[in-house]
Write a protein that holds these residues in place. Structure first.
Motif, PDB file in Angstrom:
ATOM      1  N   GLU A 113     -36.667  48.548 -18.758  1.00  0.00           N
ATOM      2  CA  GLU A 113     -37.221  48.915 -17.458  1.00  0.00           C
ATOM      3  C   GLU A 113     -38.362  47.992 -17.050  1.00  0.00           C
ATOM      4  OE1 GLU A 113     -38.863  52.825 -14.993  1.00  0.00           O
ATOM      5  OE2 GLU A 113     -38.213  53.020 -17.089  1.00  0.00           O
ATOM      6  N   ILE A 114     -39.200  47.619 -18.026  1.00  0.00           N
ATOM      7  CA  ILE A 114     -40.298  46.692 -17.720  1.00  0.00           C
ATOM      8  C   ILE A 114     -39.751  45.354 -17.255  1.00  0.00           C
ATOM      9  CG2 ILE A 114     -42.153  45.334 -18.768  1.00  0.00           C
ATOM     10  CD1 ILE A 114     -42.780  47.786 -20.507  1.00  0.00           C
ATOM     11  N   ARG A 115     -38.707  44.888 -17.902  1.00  0.00           N
ATOM     12  CA  ARG A 115     -38.127  43.598 -17.496  1.00  0.00           C
ATOM     13  C   ARG A 115     -37.556  43.666 -16.089  1.00  0.00           C
ATOM     14  NH1 ARG A 115     -35.232  40.424 -22.411  1.00  0.00           N
ATOM     15  NH2 ARG A 115     -35.638  38.780 -20.883  1.00  0.00           N
ATOM     16  N   ARG A 116     -36.925  44.792 -15.763  1.00  0.00           N
ATOM     17  CA  ARG A 116     -36.374  44.955 -14.415  1.00  0.00           C
ATOM     18  C   ARG A 116     -37.484  45.048 -13.370  1.00  0.00           C
ATOM     19  NH1 ARG A 116     -33.021  48.769 -16.957  1.00  0.00           N
ATOM     20  NH2 ARG A 116     -34.286  50.462 -16.080  1.00  0.00           N
ATOM     21  N   GLU A 117     -38.492  45.874 -13.665  1.00  0.00           N
ATOM     22  CA  GLU A 117     -39.556  46.129 -12.696  1.00  0.00           C
ATOM     23  C   GLU A 117     -40.406  44.896 -12.411  1.00  0.00           C
ATOM     24  OE1 GLU A 117     -40.719  48.860 -10.932  1.00  0.00           O
ATOM     25  OE2 GLU A 117     -38.832  49.889 -11.383  1.00  0.00           O
ATOM     26  N   PHE A 118     -40.640  44.098 -13.449  1.00  0.00           N
ATOM     27  CA  PHE A 118     -41.580  42.984 -13.293  1.00  0.00           C
ATOM     28  C   PHE A 118     -40.914  41.614 -13.422  1.00  0.00           C
ATOM     29  CE2 PHE A 118     -44.018  46.668 -14.671  1.00  0.00           C
ATOM     30  CZ  PHE A 118     -45.025  46.684 -13.720  1.00  0.00           C
ATOM     31  N   HIS A 119     -39.577  41.618 -13.458  1.00  0.00           N
ATOM     32  CA  HIS A 119     -38.800  40.364 -13.429  1.00  0.00           C
ATOM     33  C   HIS A 119     -39.264  39.376 -14.499  1.00  0.00           C
ATOM     34  CE1 HIS A 119     -37.213  41.946  -9.674  1.00  0.00           C
ATOM     35  NE2 HIS A 119     -38.462  42.088  -9.227  1.00  0.00           N
TER      36      HIS A 119
END
Length: 233
Positions: free
Chosen positions: A40-46
């Motif tokens: 989720e962190i990777r998705r949210e903050f690219h």
């Protein structure tokens, strides 16, 4: 605190140009929480924010409380590189300890060559891990002791298991704390090996360090957000 609230704060700080990182802890590589939150962190903050992922491990009194009891199952084995075992050949593995180069000031001013909580909190400190006292020794003295101690150099090169012969049933850090051995002489060959081990650790950089001391499958996440600086932590 809801995850969305944490993300909102991080987005605001990121918009101000702040350097950020997430420090996450789970039960191990198979923890579904770690899979979920890192994705989720990777998705949210690219992939703009690095993550340092660690594992929950018992220390101090908690370690004693979690020892296997008859009829009550067993505690999962420690990750590779931390268990006090010997190889199939009976020779203790060489597992260098990078933590033996991290001077740490304890609650009473005692300076130790190790940041392990059992060393920092308990007294007396094992003699080979004591570097001095903040009230009596300056940094140059502490640094000199850390760099020239034969035992600390051996710990950074071979690790406690090889140095002590890996007593069966003892853990990695426990073996180090109970060391009562004479360090090997500092010969040209030993100096060469020490330099090679240090070079390998430096080449591994932050990714290698996080993989070894954190949660291995997530070690490369410390490099996110730093294009061209893959080995920085």
């Amino acid at each position: 605190m809801p995850r969305r609230s944490v993300f909102a704060v991080m987005r605001a700080l990121l918009a101000r140009g702040k350097d950020l990182s997430f420090h996450l802890t789970g039960s191990g590589p198979d923890d579904p929480y770690l899979r979920d939150v890192t994705a989720e962190i990777r998705r949210e903050f690219h992939d703009r924010i690095p993550m340092l992922v660690g594992r929950v491990r018992p220390v101090g009194r908690a370690r004693a409380a979690l020892r296997p009891l008859p009829g009550r199952g067993t505690v999962p084995a420690p990750a590779a590189g931390t268990a006090g075992t010997v190889t199939g050949s009976g020779v203790a593995p060489a597992l260098p300890c990078a933590m033996a180069a991290w001077p740490t000031v304890g609650f009473d001013g005692t300076i130790t060559a190790c940041c392990n909580q059992d060393v920092v909190d308990h007294r007396p400190v094992p003699g080979h891990l004591r570097l001095g006292h903040a009230g009596a020794d300056d940094w140059s003295t502490v640094r000199e002791r850390c760099l020239t101690s034969g035992t600390l150099r051996a710990l950074r090169t071979y690790g406690p298991l090889r140095l002590a012969g890996a007593p069966p049933g003892r853990g990695y850090c426990e073996t180090c704390r109970e060391l009562e051995v004479t360090p090997p002489p500092h010969t040209p060959a030993a100096a060469f090996l020490e330099r090679r081990v240090l070079d390998m650790q430096l080449a591994g950089g932050g990714v290698g360090f996080a993989g070894r001391y954190g949660c291995p499958p997530y070690g490369d996440l410390v490099s996110l957000g730093h294009p061209g600086r893959k080995h920085d932590l």
